[in-house]
Design a protein around this motif. Structure first.
Motif, PDB file in Angstrom:
ATOM      1  N   GLY A 162       1.789  -2.316   7.195  1.00  0.00           N
ATOM      2  CA  GLY A 162       2.900  -2.811   6.388  1.00  0.00           C
ATOM      3  C   GLY A 162       3.980  -1.758   6.198  1.00  0.00           C
ATOM      4  N   VAL A 163       3.573  -0.501   6.037  1.00  0.00           N
ATOM      5  CA  VAL A 163       4.536   0.591   5.873  1.00  0.00           C
ATOM      6  C   VAL A 163       5.357   0.775   7.147  1.00  0.00           C
ATOM      7  N   ILE A 164       4.714   0.635   8.301  1.00  0.00           N
ATOM      8  CA  ILE A 164       5.441   0.738   9.572  1.00  0.00           C
ATOM      9  C   ILE A 164       6.490  -0.370   9.672  1.00  0.00           C
ATOM     10  N   ILE A 165       6.111  -1.584   9.296  1.00  0.00           N
ATOM     11  CA  ILE A 165       7.050  -2.709   9.315  1.00  0.00           C
ATOM     12  C   ILE A 165       8.174  -2.485   8.316  1.00  0.00           C
ATOM     13  N   MET A 166       7.835  -1.962   7.136  1.00  0.00           N
ATOM     14  CA  MET A 166       8.850  -1.670   6.128  1.00  0.00           C
ATOM     15  C   MET A 166       9.819  -0.597   6.613  1.00  0.00           C
ATOM     16  N   GLY A 167       9.287   0.400   7.325  1.00  0.00           N
ATOM     17  CA  GLY A 167      10.148   1.447   7.861  1.00  0.00           C
ATOM     18  C   GLY A 167      11.151   0.879   8.854  1.00  0.00           C
ATOM     19  N   PHE A 168      10.667  -0.006   9.730  1.00  0.00           N
ATOM     20  CA  PHE A 168      11.568  -0.674  10.679  1.00  0.00           C
ATOM     21  C   PHE A 168      12.584  -1.527   9.935  1.00  0.00           C
ATOM     22  N   GLY A 169      12.123  -2.243   8.914  1.00  0.00           N
ATOM     23  CA  GLY A 169      13.024  -3.090   8.135  1.00  0.00           C
ATOM     24  C   GLY A 169      14.086  -2.292   7.406  1.00  0.00           C
ATOM     25  N   SER A 170      13.703  -1.148   6.840  1.00  0.00           N
ATOM     26  CA  SER A 170      14.678  -0.316   6.128  1.00  0.00           C
ATOM     27  C   SER A 170      15.720   0.248   7.080  1.00  0.00           C
ATOM     28  N   LEU A 171      15.300   0.571   8.307  1.00  0.00           N
ATOM     29  CA  LEU A 171      16.241   1.088   9.303  1.00  0.00           C
ATOM     30  C   LEU A 171      17.239   0.018   9.721  1.00  0.00           C
ATOM     31  N   ILE A 172      16.734  -1.180  10.017  1.00  0.00           N
ATOM     32  CA  ILE A 172      17.608  -2.268  10.466  1.00  0.00           C
ATOM     33  C   ILE A 172      18.570  -2.708   9.351  1.00  0.00           C
ATOM     34  N   THR A 173      18.045  -2.920   8.158  1.00  0.00           N
ATOM     35  CA  THR A 173      18.916  -3.333   7.043  1.00  0.00           C
ATOM     36  C   THR A 173      19.890  -2.220   6.673  1.00  0.00           C
ATOM     37  N   GLY A 174      19.436  -0.963   6.780  1.00  0.00           N
ATOM     38  CA  GLY A 174      20.319   0.164   6.481  1.00  0.00           C
ATOM     39  C   GLY A 174      21.488   0.234   7.455  1.00  0.00           C
ATOM     40  N   LEU A 175      21.216   0.022   8.743  1.00  0.00           N
ATOM     41  CA  LEU A 175      22.295   0.025   9.740  1.00  0.00           C
ATOM     42  C   LEU A 175      23.275  -1.119   9.478  1.00  0.00           C
ATOM     43  N   ALA A 176      22.736  -2.266   9.049  1.00  0.00           N
ATOM     44  CA  ALA A 176      23.587  -3.436   8.804  1.00  0.00           C
ATOM     45  C   ALA A 176      24.576  -3.196   7.667  1.00  0.00           C
ATOM     46  N   ILE A 177      24.142  -2.488   6.619  1.00  0.00           N
ATOM     47  CA  ILE A 177      25.054  -2.248   5.491  1.00  0.00           C
ATOM     48  C   ILE A 177      25.848  -0.951   5.666  1.00  0.00           C
ATOM     49  N   TYR A 178      25.380  -0.081   6.576  1.00  0.00           N
ATOM     50  CA  TYR A 178      26.102   1.160   6.871  1.00  0.00           C
ATOM     51  C   TYR A 178      27.314   0.872   7.754  1.00  0.00           C
ATOM     52  N   LYS A 179      27.116   0.063   8.786  1.00  0.00           N
ATOM     53  CA  LYS A 179      28.188  -0.303   9.718  1.00  0.00           C
ATOM     54  C   LYS A 179      28.164  -1.818   9.945  1.00  0.00           C
ATOM     55  N   PRO A 180      28.580  -2.612   8.959  1.00  0.00           N
ATOM     56  CA  PRO A 180      28.485  -4.073   9.085  1.00  0.00           C
ATOM     57  C   PRO A 180      29.369  -4.661  10.177  1.00  0.00           C
ATOM     58  N   VAL A 181      30.424  -3.951  10.557  1.00  0.00           N
ATOM     59  CA  VAL A 181      31.303  -4.448  11.621  1.00  0.00           C
ATOM     60  C   VAL A 181      30.718  -4.091  12.986  1.00  0.00           C
ATOM     61  N   GLN A 182      30.340  -2.819  13.142  1.00  0.00           N
ATOM     62  CA  GLN A 182      29.772  -2.379  14.420  1.00  0.00           C
ATOM     63  C   GLN A 182      28.450  -3.078  14.715  1.00  0.00           C
ATOM     64  N   PHE A 183      27.656  -3.328  13.682  1.00  0.00           N
ATOM     65  CA  PHE A 183      26.358  -4.006  13.853  1.00  0.00           C
ATOM     66  C   PHE A 183      26.429  -5.420  13.264  1.00  0.00           C
ATOM     67  N   LYS A 184      27.488  -6.112  13.593  1.00  0.00           N
ATOM     68  CA  LYS A 184      27.716  -7.430  12.999  1.00  0.00           C
ATOM     69  C   LYS A 184      26.637  -8.437  13.395  1.00  0.00           C
ATOM     70  N   THR A 185      26.083  -8.302  14.604  1.00  0.00           N
ATOM     71  CA  THR A 185      25.040  -9.232  15.033  1.00  0.00           C
ATOM     72  C   THR A 185      23.788  -9.060  14.176  1.00  0.00           C
ATOM     73  N   ILE A 186      23.394  -7.804  13.968  1.00  0.00           N
ATOM     74  CA  ILE A 186      22.237  -7.530  13.108  1.00  0.00           C
ATOM     75  C   ILE A 186      22.510  -8.004  11.691  1.00  0.00           C
ATOM     76  N   CYS A 187      23.717  -7.718  11.210  1.00  0.00           N
ATOM     77  CA  CYS A 187      24.094  -8.131   9.852  1.00  0.00           C
ATOM     78  C   CYS A 187      24.030  -9.647   9.721  1.00  0.00           C
ATOM     79  N   PHE A 188      24.489 -10.358  10.727  1.00  0.00           N
ATOM     80  CA  PHE A 188      24.463 -11.832  10.716  1.00  0.00           C
ATOM     81  C   PHE A 188      23.023 -12.338  10.692  1.00  0.00           C
ATOM     82  N   LEU A 189      22.163 -11.747  11.530  1.00  0.00           N
ATOM     83  CA  LEU A 189      20.766 -12.180  11.611  1.00  0.00           C
ATOM     84  C   LEU A 189      20.024 -11.929  10.300  1.00  0.00           C
ATOM     85  N   LEU A 190      20.466 -10.945   9.538  1.00  0.00           N
ATOM     86  CA  LEU A 190      19.836 -10.634   8.256  1.00  0.00           C
ATOM     87  C   LEU A 190      20.377 -11.501   7.116  1.00  0.00           C
ATOM     88  N   GLY A 191      21.361 -12.346   7.430  1.00  0.00           N
ATOM     89  CA  GLY A 191      21.912 -13.238   6.413  1.00  0.00           C
ATOM     90  C   GLY A 191      23.251 -12.821   5.859  1.00  0.00           C
TER      91      GLY A 191
END
Length: 239
Positions: free
Chosen positions: A141-170
């Motif tokens: 679960g911690v490994i999955i959480m680590g991946f989740g924190s990285l992906i969500t962090g990138l989405a809010i760090y660069k929402p324009v550059q990572f707009k696809t990830i941001c969209f998939l996250l809602g």
């Protein structure tokens, strides 16, 4: 008579001890950032049961007016966190250590038995190797959480550059909420993990520091999978 049993390889220990302070800095700097827009609470309508976090909490930890400092630390340490996490995951795959960490088919049932045992409601434990079923689920679960924190962090760090990830996250707001929830889960894991380490005692802690445990010699009656694992690893040298 005592025997020295190999517990954790050097790589696992390094990944663990690098990740622990890095994640602590990430959480601390995240609090500095969150202070600037602390919108999350538990409640409904105008009724608030719990606010994350009250002004008294922010002032006690000296969080206010340190937004730029928090962002600087967060954006630097996130790369260390990401690199360390990716290397750890690759090590698990190529070293086959994942077989000892990822849950098996009976993990849910056995984890419940482990929980009952920890609550002193059950005497025996199910057969286990390096980690019991509850630990396997928690660490995976911690490994999955680590991946989740990285992906969500990138989405809010660069929402324009990572707009696809941001969209998939809602969208941005959902990605930020998900990032916050994962952070709270990390804090809860920290607290439970530290308590478990204290309860397990020095020998278990030494395993993560030095890579080995000192155990009594097995008796003829001991013949579980765990014993065979320990006996097999007794002759191994630490990596």
């Amino acid at each position: 008579m005592k025997r020295i049993v190999s517990k954790h390889p050097l790589a696992i220990r390094w990944f663990h001890w690098i990740n622990f302070p890095v994640l602590a800095v990430m959480i601390w700097s995240g609090l500095l950032i969150y202070w600037a827009n602390d919108v999350y609470r538990i409640g409904w309508g105008d009724t608030t049961i719990l606010k994350f976090f009250p002004d008294s909490f922010n002032k006690a930890l000296n969080l206010p007016y340190r937004l730029a400092e928090g962002m600087s630390f967060h954006f630097v340490f996130m790369w260390i966190f990401a690199i360390n996490g990716i290397l750890y995951f690759l090590y698990l795959l190529f070293s086959k250590e994942y077989k000892l960490i990822f849950p098996h088919k009976k993990a849910l049932k056995e984890s419940w038995q482990v929980l009952l045992h920890d609550l002193h409601l059950r005497k025996g434990l199910p057969p286990q190797k390096k980690y019991n079923a509850a630990q396997r689920i928690a660490y995976t679960g911690v490994i999955i959480m680590g991946f989740g924190s990285l992906i969500t962090g990138l989405a809010i760090y660069k929402p324009v550059q990572f707009k696809t990830i941001c969209f998939l996250l809602g969208g941005y707001e959902w990605a930020r909420a998900e990032h916050f929830i994962i952070t709270i889960l990390f804090v809860l894991f920290f607290l439970v993990h530290i308590v478990q380490v204290v309860l397990a005692g020095w020998n278990n802690f030494r395993g993560m520091v030095a890579g080995f445990e000192v155990l009594p010699m097995p008796t003829p009656k001991e013949g579980s999978d765990d014993d065979s694992f320990e006996t097999e690893n007794t002759s191994q040298t630490n990596n």
